[in-house]
Write a protein that holds these residues in place. Sequence first.
Motif, PDB file in Angstrom:
ATOM      1  N   GLU A 347      14.360   0.209  13.282  1.00  0.00           N
ATOM      2  CA  GLU A 347      14.971  -0.027  14.402  1.00  0.00           C
ATOM      3  C   GLU A 347      16.516   0.370  14.587  1.00  0.00           C
ATOM      4  O   GLU A 347      16.758   1.097  15.626  1.00  0.00           O
ATOM      5  N   LEU A 348      17.146   0.175  13.470  1.00  0.00           N
ATOM      6  CA  LEU A 348      18.406   0.469  13.623  1.00  0.00           C
ATOM      7  C   LEU A 348      18.554   1.902  13.315  1.00  0.00           C
ATOM      8  O   LEU A 348      19.910   2.467  13.610  1.00  0.00           O
ATOM      9  N   LEU A 349      17.567   2.794  12.708  1.00  0.00           N
ATOM     10  CA  LEU A 349      17.742   4.181  12.732  1.00  0.00           C
ATOM     11  C   LEU A 349      17.392   4.841  14.115  1.00  0.00           C
ATOM     12  O   LEU A 349      17.449   6.079  14.060  1.00  0.00           O
ATOM     13  N   GLY A 350      17.040   3.972  15.235  1.00  0.00           N
ATOM     14  CA  GLY A 350      16.757   4.542  16.359  1.00  0.00           C
ATOM     15  C   GLY A 350      15.619   4.358  16.965  1.00  0.00           C
ATOM     16  O   GLY A 350      15.146   4.851  18.058  1.00  0.00           O
ATOM     17  N   TRP A 351      14.385   4.153  16.221  1.00  0.00           N
ATOM     18  CA  TRP A 351      13.088   3.864  16.592  1.00  0.00           C
ATOM     19  C   TRP A 351      12.919   2.786  17.622  1.00  0.00           C
ATOM     20  O   TRP A 351      13.439   1.756  17.428  1.00  0.00           O
ATOM     21  N   SER A 352      12.139   3.177  18.431  1.00  0.00           N
ATOM     22  CA  SER A 352      11.987   2.050  19.583  1.00  0.00           C
ATOM     23  C   SER A 352      10.988   0.985  18.882  1.00  0.00           C
ATOM     24  O   SER A 352      10.353   1.118  17.791  1.00  0.00           O
ATOM     25  N   GLU A 353      11.078  -0.145  19.447  1.00  0.00           N
ATOM     26  CA  GLU A 353      10.171  -1.198  18.778  1.00  0.00           C
ATOM     27  C   GLU A 353       8.710  -0.729  19.160  1.00  0.00           C
ATOM     28  O   GLU A 353       8.029  -1.074  18.099  1.00  0.00           O
ATOM     29  N   SER A 354       8.235  -0.323  20.006  1.00  0.00           N
ATOM     30  CA  SER A 354       6.716   0.053  20.266  1.00  0.00           C
ATOM     31  C   SER A 354       6.364   1.013  19.025  1.00  0.00           C
ATOM     32  O   SER A 354       5.216   0.976  18.576  1.00  0.00           O
ATOM     33  N   LYS A 355       7.309   1.880  18.831  1.00  0.00           N
ATOM     34  CA  LYS A 355       7.061   3.028  17.905  1.00  0.00           C
ATOM     35  C   LYS A 355       7.058   2.535  16.237  1.00  0.00           C
ATOM     36  O   LYS A 355       6.209   2.803  15.791  1.00  0.00           O
ATOM     37  N   VAL A 356       7.808   1.603  16.021  1.00  0.00           N
ATOM     38  CA  VAL A 356       7.649   0.918  14.918  1.00  0.00           C
ATOM     39  C   VAL A 356       6.465   0.110  14.857  1.00  0.00           C
ATOM     40  O   VAL A 356       6.016   0.273  13.686  1.00  0.00           O
ATOM     41  N   ILE A 357       5.940  -0.490  15.580  1.00  0.00           N
ATOM     42  CA  ILE A 357       4.735  -1.426  15.680  1.00  0.00           C
ATOM     43  C   ILE A 357       3.672  -0.534  15.346  1.00  0.00           C
ATOM     44  O   ILE A 357       2.721  -0.825  14.612  1.00  0.00           O
ATOM     45  N   ALA A 358       3.608   0.447  16.297  1.00  0.00           N
ATOM     46  CA  ALA A 358       2.371   1.589  16.269  1.00  0.00           C
ATOM     47  C   ALA A 358       2.430   1.865  14.640  1.00  0.00           C
ATOM     48  O   ALA A 358       1.327   2.169  14.132  1.00  0.00           O
ATOM     49  N   ARG A 359       3.477   2.652  14.409  1.00  0.00           N
ATOM     50  CA  ARG A 359       3.285   3.395  12.950  1.00  0.00           C
ATOM     51  C   ARG A 359       3.114   2.400  11.853  1.00  0.00           C
ATOM     52  O   ARG A 359       2.474   2.836  10.987  1.00  0.00           O
ATOM     53  N   PHE A 360       3.594   1.082  11.948  1.00  0.00           N
ATOM     54  CA  PHE A 360       3.343   0.248  10.949  1.00  0.00           C
ATOM     55  C   PHE A 360       1.849  -0.248  10.884  1.00  0.00           C
ATOM     56  O   PHE A 360       1.223  -0.613   9.870  1.00  0.00           O
ATOM     57  N   TRP A 361       1.419  -0.421  12.142  1.00  0.00           N
ATOM     58  CA  TRP A 361      -0.221  -0.441  12.320  1.00  0.00           C
ATOM     59  C   TRP A 361      -0.828   0.653  11.575  1.00  0.00           C
ATOM     60  O   TRP A 361      -1.995   0.420  10.832  1.00  0.00           O
ATOM     61  N   ILE A 362      -0.633   1.824  11.850  1.00  0.00           N
ATOM     62  CA  ILE A 362      -1.139   2.898  11.107  1.00  0.00           C
ATOM     63  C   ILE A 362      -1.142   3.038   9.631  1.00  0.00           C
ATOM     64  O   ILE A 362      -2.111   3.163   8.915  1.00  0.00           O
ATOM     65  N   LEU A 363      -0.067   2.386   9.205  1.00  0.00           N
ATOM     66  CA  LEU A 363       0.168   2.457   7.564  1.00  0.00           C
ATOM     67  C   LEU A 363      -0.598   1.252   7.296  1.00  0.00           C
ATOM     68  O   LEU A 363      -1.251   1.436   6.162  1.00  0.00           O
ATOM     69  N   ALA A 364      -0.695   0.172   7.818  1.00  0.00           N
ATOM     70  CA  ALA A 364      -1.737  -1.107   7.544  1.00  0.00           C
ATOM     71  C   ALA A 364      -3.042  -0.443   7.542  1.00  0.00           C
ATOM     72  O   ALA A 364      -3.654  -0.863   6.352  1.00  0.00           O
ATOM     73  N   LEU A 365      -3.495   0.282   8.447  1.00  0.00           N
ATOM     74  CA  LEU A 365      -4.960   0.540   8.559  1.00  0.00           C
ATOM     75  C   LEU A 365      -5.043   1.825   7.110  1.00  0.00           C
ATOM     76  O   LEU A 365      -6.230   1.474   6.547  1.00  0.00           O
ATOM     77  N   ILE A 366      -4.218   2.585   6.816  1.00  0.00           N
ATOM     78  CA  ILE A 366      -4.408   3.328   5.960  1.00  0.00           C
ATOM     79  C   ILE A 366      -4.557   2.503   4.147  1.00  0.00           C
ATOM     80  O   ILE A 366      -5.283   2.850   3.538  1.00  0.00           O
ATOM     81  N   PHE A 367      -3.729   1.751   4.310  1.00  0.00           N
ATOM     82  CA  PHE A 367      -3.595   0.910   3.069  1.00  0.00           C
ATOM     83  C   PHE A 367      -5.024   0.006   2.866  1.00  0.00           C
ATOM     84  O   PHE A 367      -5.634   0.094   1.872  1.00  0.00           O
TER      85      PHE A 367
END
Length: 378
Positions: A347-367
């Motif tokens: 978030e502090l790097l400039g990612w929007s909250e929605s982008k962080v959430i979506a990308r973490f979901w993708i990462l969770a699915l990969i795991f």
Amino acid sequence: MLYWLLYQKLFPYFRLFRIFRYLTFRTVFASLTALLIGLLIGPYVIERLREFQIGQYIREEGPQSHQKKSGTPTMGGVLICISILVPTLLWSDLSNPFVWLVVLSTIAFGAIGFADDYIKVVHRRNLGLTARAKLGLQLLASAGVAIALLRLEAHGAYSTKLMFPFFKRFRPDLVWEWMGHIPHMHWLAFLPFIAFVMLVISFSSNAVNLTDGLDGLAIGCTIIAAGALTVLTYVSGHVVFSDYLELQRMPLVSELTIFCGAMVGASIGFLWYNAHPAEVFMGDVGSLALGGAIGTVAVVIKQELLLPFIGGVFILEAVSVMLQVGSYKLRNGKRIFKMAPLHHHFELLGWSESKVIARFWILALIFALLALTTLKLR
């Protein structure tokens, strides 16, 4: 209860009810029941939380964009717990000891979270139970799970042998029998197993709790982790799949597929109200209950070493906090991340909250997919 009524009692009179004997059918119904409960009573629970002025208090040192969320109803984990436990009790075989073990574990961790949230609300601040008190209660609940599993092991319903991913034959026993031959010290043989279970379940509970910092982040990752556990639980209890995948077959644990299915449905139902912008937060009562449930199921089905894959995002979030704290203390205040847990760093790097959430979901699915692939890579 419905399983007992529709299959065990009415099946002899209505042959159509034999469909309720099938685990997959009951799992689907449990998932749908959990989803419907969450969707139907969600507005009522949210309204009651507003009436009691149970709102979230945002820590001042957090990202400034989160300050606008202050006052959003919290303790929505009560809705999650109801949505998981009611379908489990309706559709599972209640004579199964593992069902009660996981149900009671979920209640215990949910109660710890409830106490933590309640103190925050009463004192109107973002500090509930002390870290020592919370961890102590989590360890105590985890120890109770370990002792219950040892009792089941004594009756031949469970094994304390550890299963390693990628290794078929390496299955060390966490109960050290050689210590049992030491006079007056035989109880020490059980300590490694108890300590391991306490570590796994408590770490899992805290990991989900740390991930719960963005709208829908933790519950979305829970849907994926619970889905993976549903598959793992089913194959662990299935005579054909467990033999083909060379898993230790445990017929009784297959009933936990219903619990995991209910967790998926309950999480989807809660996400309906927790999606950004959130109408309600799960609070500690939800995150601790879900984490405790995930850890307990993983221990029961002997897949605790797959937790870094099943709950990969949760683990990353927890490790990021550990690294941040360690670096701050050992390197004279120097930090590794801009802020921990990890989602705040992005978030502090400039990612929007929605982008962080979506990308973490993708990462969770990969795991989660990696976790499932390890079943055959043995």
